[in-house]
Design a protein around this motif. Structure first.
Motif, PDB file in Angstrom:
ATOM      1  N   ASP A 161       0.832  -1.193   0.000  1.00 48.22           N
ATOM      2  CA  ASP A 161       0.000   0.000   0.000  1.00 48.22           C
ATOM      3  C   ASP A 161       0.875   1.255   0.000  1.00 48.22           C
ATOM      4  O   ASP A 161       1.791   1.386   0.816  1.00 48.22           O
ATOM      5  CB  ASP A 161      -0.915   0.000   1.228  1.00 48.22           C
ATOM      6  CG  ASP A 161      -1.914   1.139   1.195  1.00 48.22           C
ATOM      7  OD1 ASP A 161      -2.487   1.388   0.117  1.00 48.22           O
ATOM      8  OD2 ASP A 161      -2.117   1.787   2.241  1.00 48.22           O
ATOM      9  N   GLY A 162       0.612   2.164  -0.933  1.00 52.08           N
ATOM     10  CA  GLY A 162       1.358   3.407  -1.020  1.00 52.08           C
ATOM     11  C   GLY A 162       2.693   3.301  -1.728  1.00 52.08           C
ATOM     12  O   GLY A 162       3.404   4.303  -1.863  1.00 52.08           O
ATOM     13  N   ASP A 163       3.048   2.105  -2.193  1.00 55.93           N
ATOM     14  CA  ASP A 163       4.321   1.888  -2.877  1.00 55.93           C
ATOM     15  C   ASP A 163       4.078   1.845  -4.379  1.00 55.93           C
ATOM     16  O   ASP A 163       3.126   1.212  -4.850  1.00 55.93           O
ATOM     17  CB  ASP A 163       4.935   0.563  -2.396  1.00 55.93           C
ATOM     18  CG  ASP A 163       6.395   0.402  -2.792  1.00 55.93           C
ATOM     19  OD1 ASP A 163       6.851   1.085  -3.722  1.00 55.93           O
ATOM     20  OD2 ASP A 163       7.074  -0.432  -2.156  1.00 55.93           O
ATOM     21  N   SER A 164       4.937   2.513  -5.133  1.00 55.28           N
ATOM     22  CA  SER A 164       4.824   2.506  -6.592  1.00 55.28           C
ATOM     23  C   SER A 164       5.444   1.264  -7.218  1.00 55.28           C
ATOM     24  O   SER A 164       5.509   1.162  -8.451  1.00 55.28           O
ATOM     25  CB  SER A 164       5.505   3.748  -7.164  1.00 55.28           C
ATOM     26  OG  SER A 164       6.878   3.762  -6.808  1.00 55.28           O
ATOM     27  N   LEU A 165       5.924   0.335  -6.403  1.00 54.72           N
ATOM     28  CA  LEU A 165       6.522  -0.893  -6.922  1.00 54.72           C
ATOM     29  C   LEU A 165       5.579  -1.559  -7.912  1.00 54.72           C
ATOM     30  O   LEU A 165       4.399  -1.766  -7.635  1.00 54.72           O
ATOM     31  CB  LEU A 165       6.820  -1.851  -5.772  1.00 54.72           C
ATOM     32  CG  LEU A 165       7.433  -3.204  -6.157  1.00 54.72           C
ATOM     33  CD1 LEU A 165       8.829  -3.022  -6.726  1.00 54.72           C
ATOM     34  CD2 LEU A 165       7.456  -4.126  -4.936  1.00 54.72           C
ATOM     35  N   ALA A 222       7.181  12.838   0.119  1.00 54.12           N
ATOM     36  CA  ALA A 222       8.416  12.040   0.191  1.00 54.12           C
ATOM     37  C   ALA A 222       8.280  10.878   1.168  1.00 54.12           C
ATOM     38  O   ALA A 222       9.281  10.338   1.640  1.00 54.12           O
ATOM     39  CB  ALA A 222       9.597  12.921   0.570  1.00 54.12           C
ATOM     40  N   GLY A 223       7.056  10.471   1.433  1.00 54.08           N
ATOM     41  CA  GLY A 223       6.826   9.388   2.383  1.00 54.08           C
ATOM     42  C   GLY A 223       7.430   8.067   1.957  1.00 54.08           C
ATOM     43  O   GLY A 223       7.942   7.309   2.786  1.00 54.08           O
ATOM     44  N   LEU A 224       7.384   7.767   0.647  1.00 56.74           N
ATOM     45  CA  LEU A 224       7.941   6.503   0.174  1.00 56.74           C
ATOM     46  C   LEU A 224       9.454   6.487   0.339  1.00 56.74           C
ATOM     47  O   LEU A 224      10.040   5.479   0.751  1.00 56.74           O
ATOM     48  CB  LEU A 224       7.547   6.262  -1.282  1.00 56.74           C
ATOM     49  CG  LEU A 224       8.066   4.959  -1.909  1.00 56.74           C
ATOM     50  CD1 LEU A 224       7.614   3.734  -1.121  1.00 56.74           C
ATOM     51  CD2 LEU A 224       7.612   4.860  -3.374  1.00 56.74           C
ATOM     52  N   LEU A 225      10.112   7.604   0.016  1.00 56.67           N
ATOM     53  CA  LEU A 225      11.558   7.702   0.226  1.00 56.67           C
ATOM     54  C   LEU A 225      11.894   7.443   1.684  1.00 56.67           C
ATOM     55  O   LEU A 225      12.837   6.701   1.994  1.00 56.67           O
ATOM     56  CB  LEU A 225      12.055   9.095  -0.187  1.00 56.67           C
ATOM     57  CG  LEU A 225      13.528   9.383   0.085  1.00 56.67           C
ATOM     58  CD1 LEU A 225      14.434   8.533  -0.789  1.00 56.67           C
ATOM     59  CD2 LEU A 225      13.835  10.878  -0.125  1.00 56.67           C
TER      60      LEU A 225
END
Length: 342
Positions: free
Chosen positions: A253-257, A310-313
């Motif tokens: 969830d929330g990851d662009s993977l 920038a949460g994913l970073l």
């Protein structure tokens, strides 16, 4: 007696550029051997690029290659020779406005050049490849802050369109050949050794010369300004975080993977959208001089605001850029005065 680990070899395209110079400096400090390629073209002052390159060449672990990445098989030959561990692709024809005047340069450098790179990566796979994208891919999106999972189909400039194309090209290679690829989307990078075509450089030069500065959209603009060493820190941490294709075909969830490839996009921004006029105020304060402000309408291809989530970073690396605009602008102005002996 244990054998020391071999020195990792990094390949950086656009190595004599603004971001490339800072990244190469960091990688060399971290013990990498760095091979940097740059065409040293005349899009802006070649002497500035040559000065950056000469500083890098003071380190014996740096090798400079002067060539265009779109030259057929040029990159393939380098990959065969060096067998790179890490690739960071920064070379591109930059600039939103110039892409309106000279779109062919963007086809050659950004599309053909990236194709040549992907072919070399396919033939001689590094453990991780990181390719530069841009906040401009978010285009006409108005929901902010921008998240990597947002739909990005409404680019406003040809430059942005070529960068979105790079993301799609890289995804297809990641899927077909199981190549770990991270696209990093950066947001209005600034700092010492910056590009003369960017606002901070142009504004500083004009104010010192007593010339007016053009402020577009009558100042109703906002940007997520990212200090260059903050960006480099983000890239450096992402190097050690290669994406892995999910076994179950599901992205967190929330990851662009990607669900079908070891590919993801990551924002590298300051997570703080600053009004353009506040940016001008910071430059005036650093220079101790007032600007002559020439208010202008919005330029074609531009967007009124950018703002990174920038949460994913942070989730991947534990890092979020933090340099505020006052300190970052002051550092640039100090460099500018020193470099130009003002």
């Amino acid at each position: 007696m244990t054998t020391p680990a071999p020195q990792p070899v990094a390949f950086v395209t656009g190595a004599a550029g603004f971001i490339g110079f800072h990244l190469c400096t960091r990688l060399l400090a971290d013990g990498f051997r760095v091979v940097g390629i740059d065409s040293l073209n005349d899009y802006y002052d070649v002497a500035l690029k040559q000065r950056r390159q000469s500083m890098l060449l003071q380190n014996p672990s740096f090798t400079a290659i002067t060539a265009k990445i779109e030259e057929p098989n040029r990159l393939m030959d380098l990959f065969e020779e060096y067998r790179f561990d890490v690739v960071v692709h920064l070379a591109a024809q930059a600039g939103v406005r110039y892409s309106i005047d000279n779109p062919r340069a963007y086809v050659e450098a950004n599309l053909v050049g990236t194709f040549e790179l992907l072919e070399a990566i396919r033939a001689y796979p590094p453990r991780h490849s990181l390719l530069a994208s841009t906040s401009s891919v978010y285009g006409a999106n108005t929901d902010m802050p921008y998240r990597e999972t947002d739909k990005v189909d409404t680019q406003m400039s040809f430059y942005a369109a070529t960068k979105k194309s790079n993301e799609m090209m890289a995804h297809s290679y990641a899927h077909l050949y199981d190549l770990p690829i991270t696209m990093f989307r950066f947001f209005t990078v600034y700092g010492p050794w910056g590009r003369p075509d960017m606002a901070l450089f142009k504004f500083t030069k004009a104010i010192l010369n007593g010339d007016p500065i053009d402020i577009y959209n009558n100042g109703e603009m906002q940007r997520d300004f990212t200090y260059v060493t903050d960006l480099v820190q983000g890239i450096r941490l992402l190097i050690d975080t290669p994406p892995v294709r999910p076994d179950d075909g599901v992205s967190p969830d929330g990851d662009s993977l990607s669900t079908v490839a070891p590919w993801r996009a990551v924002n590298v921004g300051n997570s703080n959208s600053v009004p353009l006029l506040d940016f001008v105020d910071a430059i005036e304060k650093a220079l101790g001089r007032k600007a002559i402000r020439n208010m202008m309408p919005m330029q074609a291809g531009d967007v009124p605001a950018t703002w990174a989530d920038a949460g994913l970073l942070n989730e991947l690396t534990g890092y979020v850029p933090t340099t505020d605009i006052q300190h970052g602008v002051q550092a640039f102005v100090d460099w500018y005065r020193d470099y130009y002996e003002i």
